[in-house]
Write an enzyme that holds these catalytic residues in place. Structure first.
Site, PDB file in Angstrom:
ATOM      1  N   PHE A  24     -21.778 -45.454  21.202  1.00 20.63           N
ATOM      2  CA  PHE A  24     -21.491 -44.452  20.163  1.00 20.63           C
ATOM      3  C   PHE A  24     -20.362 -43.540  20.623  1.00 20.63           C
ATOM      4  CE2 PHE A  24     -22.213 -40.286  18.090  1.00 20.63           C
ATOM      5  CZ  PHE A  24     -22.034 -40.699  16.771  1.00 20.63           C
ATOM      6  N   TYR A  26     -18.053 -40.139  19.773  1.00 22.54           N
ATOM      7  CA  TYR A  26     -18.040 -38.896  18.986  1.00 22.54           C
ATOM      8  C   TYR A  26     -16.896 -37.973  19.384  1.00 22.54           C
ATOM      9  CZ  TYR A  26     -20.100 -36.944  23.234  1.00 22.54           C
ATOM     10  OH  TYR A  26     -20.309 -36.553  24.539  1.00 22.54           O
ATOM     11  N   GLY A  27     -16.170 -38.322  20.434  1.00 21.99           N
ATOM     12  CA  GLY A  27     -15.093 -37.451  20.939  1.00 21.99           C
ATOM     13  C   GLY A  27     -13.814 -38.235  21.123  1.00 21.99           C
ATOM     14  N   SER A  28     -13.296 -38.205  22.347  1.00 27.57           N
ATOM     15  CA  SER A  28     -12.000 -38.857  22.582  1.00 27.57           C
ATOM     16  C   SER A  28     -12.062 -40.374  22.376  1.00 27.57           C
ATOM     17  CB  SER A  28     -11.483 -38.530  23.983  1.00 27.57           C
ATOM     18  OG  SER A  28     -12.386 -39.012  24.946  1.00 27.57           O
ATOM     19  N   GLU A  99     -14.825 -41.021  32.163  1.00 27.63           N
ATOM     20  CA  GLU A  99     -15.651 -39.888  31.709  1.00 27.63           C
ATOM     21  C   GLU A  99     -16.544 -39.380  32.838  1.00 27.63           C
ATOM     22  OE1 GLU A  99     -14.694 -38.683  29.100  1.00 27.63           O
ATOM     23  OE2 GLU A  99     -13.779 -40.327  27.982  1.00 27.63           O
TER      24      GLU A  99
HETATM   25  C1  BEZ Z   1     -17.043 -40.003  23.127  1.00 26.56           C
HETATM   26  O1  BEZ Z   1     -15.996 -39.905  22.510  1.00 26.56           O
HETATM   27  O2  BEZ Z   1     -18.007 -40.594  22.652  1.00 26.56           O
HETATM   28  C2  BEZ Z   1     -17.171 -39.443  24.480  1.00 26.56           C
HETATM   29  C3  BEZ Z   1     -16.974 -38.117  24.657  1.00 26.56           C
HETATM   30  C4  BEZ Z   1     -17.079 -37.604  25.935  1.00 26.56           C
HETATM   31  C5  BEZ Z   1     -17.359 -38.426  27.007  1.00 26.56           C
HETATM   32  C6  BEZ Z   1     -17.569 -39.762  26.790  1.00 26.56           C
HETATM   33  C7  BEZ Z   1     -17.496 -40.271  25.525  1.00 26.56           C
END
Ligand code: BEZ
Length: 194
Positions: A24, A26-28, A99
């Site tokens: 999943f 949700y960010g970068s 990460e």
């Molecule tokens: C992400 O985009 O899902 C994510 C955000 C921060 C760390 C690892 C993944």
């Protein structure tokens, strides 16, 4: 205290037993897709909210001046929308390094379109990690994001790229919209008062 969670992640789940795993984003991972995937689908998870509460010492800031990046924070009755990627286990070898600044892998239920659910992996940096910054007033977070830079570029560009990706996907996230508007609205007076 060590900021690097990459070794701990290797011990959390044995992903090598699977051919394919849902991840999943949700960010970068929504806009910097530097890994191969087999399939991608809109998805959401429940009970979590996206917040700019994690410090970035290695990508969008430095140890002297950490930037702010997203993590997930428990919040009942909330959906966090993003993208589910179907990937091979090898992808996690890369993402565990990318990460590594406080994020740990967790297994959770992903809600895909058409009522489909799958077990998948998410990366979360919780309040116990050494790089955690926690909440701050929006105008303070905006100024910090405006001034911070790291090896991966400006913290501002991270926020604006995430906001743009969410807009393109049709995902309304008031936390991110409000912060992006605050960064774009910073004026010379506010910046010179820093
Ligand atoms: C992400 O985009 O899902 C994510 C955000 C921060 C760390 C690892 C993944």
């Amino acid at each position: 205290m060590s900021f690097d969670t990459s070794n701990e992640n290797k011990t959390r789940q044995d992903l090598t037993q699977f051919d394919q795993i849902w991840l999943f984003a949700y960010g970068s991972l929504l806009y910097k897709v530097d890994f191969d995937y087999i399939e991608k689908r809109p998805a959401y998870i429940t009970g979590w909210a996206r917040k700019f509460w994690q410090g970035s010492h290695d990508h969008r800031g430095t140890h002297q001046a950490p930037g702010r990046v997203v993590t997930l924070v428990p919040q009942p009755n909330t959906q966090c929308h993003g993208i589910a990627y179907k990937v091979t286990p090898q992808v996690f070898e890369h993402l565990d390094i990318r990460e590594k600044n406080g994020y740990l892998r967790h297994q959770t239920t992903l809600h895909l379109n058409q009522g489909d659910t799958k077990q998948g992996i998410i990366y979360i940096a919780d309040k116990h990690n050494a790089a955690y910054l926690g909440p701050a007033p929006v105008d303070e977070m905006a100024k910090q994001i405006h001034r911070c830079h790291g090896p991966s570029g400006a913290n501002r560009d991270y926020l604006l790229a995430l906001n743009q990706s969410l807009n393109i996907l049709g995902i309304q996230d008031p936390n991110i919209q409000q912060l992006a508007a605050a960064v774009l609205g910073l004026n010379d007076k506010q910046l010179s008062d820093e």
